[in-house]
Design an enzyme around this catalytic site. Structure first.
Site, PDB file in Angstrom:
ATOM      1  N   GLN A  44       0.761  -1.167   0.132  1.00 35.78           N
ATOM      2  CA  GLN A  44      -0.501  -0.093  -0.067  1.00 35.78           C
ATOM      3  C   GLN A  44       0.897   0.815   0.500  1.00 35.78           C
ATOM      4  O   GLN A  44       0.218   2.294  -0.810  1.00 35.78           O
ATOM      5  CB  GLN A  44      -0.944  -0.502   1.313  1.00 35.78           C
ATOM      6  CG  GLN A  44      -1.793  -1.376   1.117  1.00 35.78           C
ATOM      7  CD  GLN A  44      -2.839  -0.903   2.480  1.00 35.78           C
ATOM      8  OE1 GLN A  44      -2.157  -1.537   3.460  1.00 35.78           O
ATOM      9  NE2 GLN A  44      -3.962  -0.729   2.297  1.00 35.78           N
ATOM     10  N   HIS A  64      -2.204  -5.816 -13.033  1.00 35.44           N
ATOM     11  CA  HIS A  64      -1.894  -4.547 -13.972  1.00 35.44           C
ATOM     12  C   HIS A  64      -3.077  -4.908 -15.264  1.00 35.44           C
ATOM     13  O   HIS A  64      -2.370  -5.806 -16.440  1.00 35.44           O
ATOM     14  CB  HIS A  64      -0.344  -5.276 -14.410  1.00 35.44           C
ATOM     15  CG  HIS A  64       0.161  -4.436 -13.205  1.00 35.44           C
ATOM     16  ND1 HIS A  64       1.980  -4.693 -12.716  1.00 35.44           N
ATOM     17  CD2 HIS A  64       0.053  -3.604 -12.796  1.00 35.44           C
ATOM     18  CE1 HIS A  64       2.229  -3.889 -12.555  1.00 35.44           C
ATOM     19  NE2 HIS A  64       1.588  -3.147 -12.260  1.00 35.44           N
ATOM     20  N   ASP A  77       2.046   0.812  -8.145  1.00 36.71           N
ATOM     21  CA  ASP A  77       3.119   0.975  -8.939  1.00 36.71           C
ATOM     22  C   ASP A  77       4.719   1.765  -8.269  1.00 36.71           C
ATOM     23  O   ASP A  77       5.542   1.276  -7.926  1.00 36.71           O
ATOM     24  CB  ASP A  77       3.641   0.781 -10.211  1.00 36.71           C
ATOM     25  CG  ASP A  77       2.459   0.059 -11.316  1.00 36.71           C
ATOM     26  OD1 ASP A  77       1.541  -0.937 -10.356  1.00 36.71           O
ATOM     27  OD2 ASP A  77       2.645  -0.391 -12.238  1.00 36.71           O
ATOM     28  N   ARG A 102       4.118  -0.277  12.680  1.00 36.16           N
ATOM     29  CA  ARG A 102       3.650  -1.136  12.196  1.00 36.16           C
ATOM     30  C   ARG A 102       3.825  -1.152  10.730  1.00 36.16           C
ATOM     31  O   ARG A 102       3.360  -0.398  10.054  1.00 36.16           O
ATOM     32  CB  ARG A 102       1.953  -1.823  12.442  1.00 36.16           C
ATOM     33  CG  ARG A 102       1.893  -2.424  12.043  1.00 36.16           C
ATOM     34  CD  ARG A 102       0.131  -2.556  12.169  1.00 36.16           C
ATOM     35  NE  ARG A 102       0.174  -4.344  11.663  1.00 36.16           N
ATOM     36  CZ  ARG A 102      -0.535  -4.824  10.561  1.00 36.16           C
ATOM     37  NH1 ARG A 102      -2.309  -3.562  11.296  1.00 36.16           N
ATOM     38  NH2 ARG A 102      -1.519  -5.335  10.490  1.00 36.16           N
ATOM     39  N   HIS A 147       1.603  -9.286   4.412  1.00 37.26           N
ATOM     40  CA  HIS A 147      -0.126  -8.125   5.045  1.00 37.26           C
ATOM     41  C   HIS A 147      -0.912  -8.587   3.520  1.00 37.26           C
ATOM     42  O   HIS A 147      -0.468  -7.496   2.333  1.00 37.26           O
ATOM     43  CB  HIS A 147       0.183  -6.949   4.904  1.00 37.26           C
ATOM     44  CG  HIS A 147      -1.224  -6.096   5.243  1.00 37.26           C
ATOM     45  ND1 HIS A 147      -0.885  -5.175   6.146  1.00 37.26           N
ATOM     46  CD2 HIS A 147      -1.733  -5.846   4.585  1.00 37.26           C
ATOM     47  CE1 HIS A 147      -2.053  -4.772   6.471  1.00 37.26           C
ATOM     48  NE2 HIS A 147      -2.573  -4.669   5.730  1.00 37.26           N
ATOM     49  N   ASN A 191      -2.063 -10.592   8.427  1.00 36.05           N
ATOM     50  CA  ASN A 191      -3.574  -9.760   8.856  1.00 36.05           C
ATOM     51  C   ASN A 191      -4.232  -9.928   8.045  1.00 36.05           C
ATOM     52  O   ASN A 191      -4.354 -10.282   7.101  1.00 36.05           O
ATOM     53  CB  ASN A 191      -2.841  -8.347   7.664  1.00 36.05           C
ATOM     54  CG  ASN A 191      -3.378  -7.298   7.713  1.00 36.05           C
ATOM     55  OD1 ASN A 191      -3.863  -6.057   9.736  1.00 36.05           O
ATOM     56  ND2 ASN A 191      -4.193  -6.902   7.486  1.00 36.05           N
ATOM     57  N   GLU A 192      -5.367 -10.022   9.226  1.00 37.82           N
ATOM     58  CA  GLU A 192      -7.019 -10.222   8.729  1.00 37.82           C
ATOM     59  C   GLU A 192      -7.026 -11.685   7.740  1.00 37.82           C
ATOM     60  O   GLU A 192      -6.876 -11.623   6.177  1.00 37.82           O
ATOM     61  CB  GLU A 192      -6.986  -9.554   7.858  1.00 37.82           C
ATOM     62  CG  GLU A 192      -7.227  -7.665   8.880  1.00 37.82           C
ATOM     63  CD  GLU A 192      -7.931  -6.729   8.289  1.00 37.82           C
ATOM     64  OE1 GLU A 192      -8.400  -7.134   6.836  1.00 37.82           O
ATOM     65  OE2 GLU A 192      -8.090  -5.939   8.928  1.00 37.82           O
ATOM     66  N   ASN A 332      -7.799  -5.760  14.732  1.00 32.67           N
ATOM     67  CA  ASN A 332      -8.107  -4.684  13.628  1.00 32.67           C
ATOM     68  C   ASN A 332     -10.163  -4.747  13.948  1.00 32.67           C
ATOM     69  O   ASN A 332     -10.613  -4.937  13.497  1.00 32.67           O
ATOM     70  CB  ASN A 332      -8.168  -4.820  12.061  1.00 32.67           C
ATOM     71  CG  ASN A 332      -6.915  -5.114  11.356  1.00 32.67           C
ATOM     72  OD1 ASN A 332      -5.206  -4.668  12.708  1.00 32.67           O
ATOM     73  ND2 ASN A 332      -6.253  -4.848  10.583  1.00 32.67           N
ATOM     74  N   TYR A 334     -12.887  -1.592  12.991  1.00 23.79           N
ATOM     75  CA  TYR A 334     -13.466  -0.354  12.709  1.00 23.79           C
ATOM     76  C   TYR A 334     -14.904  -0.242  12.289  1.00 23.79           C
ATOM     77  O   TYR A 334     -15.328   0.845  12.986  1.00 23.79           O
ATOM     78  CB  TYR A 334     -13.292  -0.785  10.769  1.00 23.79           C
ATOM     79  CG  TYR A 334     -11.714  -0.980  10.380  1.00 23.79           C
ATOM     80  CD1 TYR A 334     -11.204   0.645   9.863  1.00 23.79           C
ATOM     81  CD2 TYR A 334     -11.312  -1.562  10.656  1.00 23.79           C
ATOM     82  CE1 TYR A 334     -10.268   0.848   9.747  1.00 23.79           C
ATOM     83  CE2 TYR A 334      -9.986  -1.644   9.598  1.00 23.79           C
ATOM     84  CZ  TYR A 334      -9.277  -0.078   9.512  1.00 23.79           C
ATOM     85  OH  TYR A 334      -7.894  -0.308   9.030  1.00 23.79           O
ATOM     86  N   GLU A 401      -4.921  -1.956  13.859  1.00 24.97           N
ATOM     87  CA  GLU A 401      -5.868  -1.465  12.626  1.00 24.97           C
ATOM     88  C   GLU A 401      -6.741  -0.903  13.567  1.00 24.97           C
ATOM     89  O   GLU A 401      -7.970  -1.445  14.037  1.00 24.97           O
ATOM     90  CB  GLU A 401      -5.872  -1.810  11.549  1.00 24.97           C
ATOM     91  CG  GLU A 401      -5.115  -1.907  10.479  1.00 24.97           C
ATOM     92  CD  GLU A 401      -5.047  -2.127   9.582  1.00 24.97           C
ATOM     93  OE1 GLU A 401      -6.084  -2.361   8.297  1.00 24.97           O
ATOM     94  OE2 GLU A 401      -4.510  -3.768   9.172  1.00 24.97           O
TER      95      GLU A 401
HETATM   96  C1  GAL Z   1      -8.093  -3.360   6.639  1.00 26.66           C
HETATM   97  C2  GAL Z   1      -5.809  -4.019   6.061  1.00 26.66           C
HETATM   98  C3  GAL Z   1      -5.567  -2.855   5.598  1.00 26.66           C
HETATM   99  C4  GAL Z   1      -6.392  -1.181   5.352  1.00 26.66           C
HETATM  100  C5  GAL Z   1      -7.600  -1.275   6.117  1.00 26.66           C
HETATM  101  C6  GAL Z   1      -8.260  -0.235   5.220  1.00 26.66           C
HETATM  102  O1  GAL Z   1      -8.804  -4.081   6.504  1.00 26.66           O
HETATM  103  O2  GAL Z   1      -5.635  -4.625   6.306  1.00 26.66           O
HETATM  104  O3  GAL Z   1      -4.913  -2.744   4.280  1.00 26.66           O
HETATM  105  O4  GAL Z   1      -6.381  -1.700   3.706  1.00 26.66           O
HETATM  106  O5  GAL Z   1      -8.752  -2.526   5.836  1.00 26.66           O
HETATM  107  O6  GAL Z   1      -9.489  -0.379   4.933  1.00 26.66           O
END
Ligand code: GAL
Length: 497
Positions: A44, A64, A77, A102, A147, A191-192, A332, A334, A401
């Site tokens: 990313q 691509h 890229d 991280r 990741h 990760n996830e 993580n 959200y 996250e």
């Molecule tokens: C998570 C992911 C991150 C980031 C974040 C926001 O699922 O680990 O790379 O993209 O969501 O959408």
């Protein structure tokens, strides 16, 4: 929704089908040794996708493709060009005053062929330089081994659906522990895993875009869990004594709020939690798939005419080996969903969404962000933390996250409110519910390549000007807020000990 803000008091009241979910701003300081930081991932931010001997990854391949499946035909890229600008990035981290950073290691930068027959010294040197720069500035590295950027050669042989991947991952992990382990004390194996397996190998939404719902994601999950536990044992047996670090895994989950207090809705919430966090945490802590997943998938598979469950079992040996194979649980977190049992479950459907037989939705009145799935529900994070504590014997938790997306503004007050609300609830979970949280890294340090959404959604504390050749970095208002919060070590303006 009603929000009242006074100097040190912030009350949010969400009135949903008769329920009131509220919180008051917590003004207690976080413990002195609590780790505050920010997070990123290699694909990313790094760019330099074909530089200095790096091999191709499944995200290079997907980006691509023609026509491109990514918003605005964006690719990683160049991204934020952090591969070249890492010193500038570490200087910014220093300004923010973080305890920990991280980031992830790109497997294909270390092993361009995926396997350990060829180690790319330039890749090893790059990460050594990043780590050296961090330590020079008193910032602890927190390293994610995987990741999402699998070397394409390994995907060509089946990727996470084929069990050859377990040894390949282990060889990669061994090299990382050996090369970087003297300086890295916090490791995250994956990760996830839910997103890797469900979106990558089930629903075909993320690289490698494999559509195999109800089968692919469960085989992926079994291989990934075996790889995780082997990597933990490898560290435990061969590196821990000398290096003294910790190895955990980052699992993502939403909070699932029962639509009413009825036992059925509460059970629906429990089932969804088991199909998300429990899917990976239960095998790692208790050795096996969650009971609810086994029951649901076994039963549906039978009714669908399969002779065996679509959920592949673990062997007795796996179970013994996996039990307790982590030093901490990464989370993580959200957003949240409301849940209730499906009225008419689709009998033929396959994959976690159908197999759970739970309906989920987000009410329109919940505050949104630039990402349709991300509604602001800080109270949900507190409930999720409490649930994890109770389900997994108060295993230490590292929040790896948590963050908010917009379309790009330096005056990002909404992001500040988001962080204030979530961190306040996290502090409540620690203080009032006794949850053992020992660190928090935001998503994200800087705006970056948001997977299928390209650069259209921004999560950073630092703004990136993608049009400028230098990828100019500018601190947003939230970066200043975060810096001051770390200094005070509480989310209110006046803190209490
Ligand atoms: C998570 C992911 C991150 C980031 C974040 C926001 O699922 O680990 O790379 O993209 O969501 O959408």
């Amino acid at each position: 929704m009603t929000a009242i803000r006074a100097t040190n008091l912030f009350i949010v009241c969400l009135c949903l089908t008769g329920k009131i979910l509220s919180y008051e701003l917590n003004d207690k300081r976080f413990p002195k040794d609590f780790l505050f930081g920010v997070a990123t991932a290699a694909y990313q931010i790094e760019g330099a996708w074909n530089v200095d001997g790096k091999g191709e990854t499944i995200w290079d391949t997907v980006c691509h493709r023609k026509p491109s499946p990514i918003a605005n035909n964006d690719t990683g890229d160049t991204a934020c060009d952090s591969y070249n600008k890492y010193k500038e990035d570490v200087a910014l981290l220093k300004e923010l005053g973080v305890d920990v950073y991280r980031f992830s290691i790109s497997w294909a930068r270390i092993l361009p062929n995926g396997f350990d027959n060829k180690v790319n010294e330039a890749g090893v040197t790059h990460y050594k330089n990043v780590i050296k720069e961090l330590l020079k500035n008193n910032i602890k590295p927190l390293v994610t081994l995987y990741h999402w950027d699998l070397p394409q050669v390994l995907q060509n042989a089946g990727g996470w659906e084929n069990d050859f991947i377990i040894d390949a991952y282990l060889d990669f992990a061994r090299i990382c522990f050996k090369e970087f382990g003297n300086d890295v004390k916090y490791w995250i194996t994956f990760n996830e895993p839910r997103v890797i397996c469900q979106y990558g190998y089930g629903e075909g939404l993320f690289a490698p875009l494999i559509y195999s719902p109800g089968v692919g994601e469960y085989f992926c999950a079994r291989n990934l869990l075996r790889a995780h536990s082997k990597a933990w044992h490898l560290y435990n047996d061969e590196f821990r004594k000398e290096q003294g670090g910790q190895v955990g895994i980052t699992i993502d989950s939403y909070w699932y709020e029962p639509a009413t207090d009825s036992p059925k809705d509460k059970e629906a919430s429990e089932i969804k939690l088991q199909f998300s966090y429990g899917w990976f945490a239960n095998p790692i802590i208790n050795g096996d798939w969650p009971r609810q997943m086994k029951e649901k998938i076994d039963d549906r598979s039978k009714k669908q005419g399969f002779h065996k469950s679509r959920l592949p079992p673990f062997t007795e040996q796996d179970i013994e080996y996996m039990k307790g194979s982590t030093d901490f649980l990464g989370l993580n977190t959200y957003t949240s969903y409301m849940v209730k049992p499906m009225d008419n479950p689709d009998k033929d459907g396959m994959g976690p969404k159908y197999d759970s037989e739970v309906e989920e939705w987000q009410p329109d009145e919940w505050e949104g962000s630039a990402s349709p799935w991300l509604k602001v529900t800080p109270w949900g994070t507190r409930k999720l933390l409490k649930w994890i504590k109770d389900a997994y014997n108060n295993t230490p938790i590292l929040i790896t996250e948590n963050g908010y997306s917009d379309n790009g503004t330096l005056e990002d007050d909404r992001r500040i409110n988001f962080y204030q609300g979530y961190l306040s609830n996290i502090r409540d979970a620690m203080e009032k519910d006794g949850v053992n949280v020992f660190g928090y890294t935001t998503w994200s340090f800087m705006d970056n390549f948001e997977w299928m959404m390209g650069y259209s959604q921004r999560f950073g504390l630092i703004h990136i000007d993608y049009d400028s050749p230098e990828k100019t970095r500018t601190k947003k208002k939230s970066a200043y807020w975060f810096k001051n919060m770390i200094k005070r070590r509480c989310v209110a303006e006046i803190c209490k000990d």
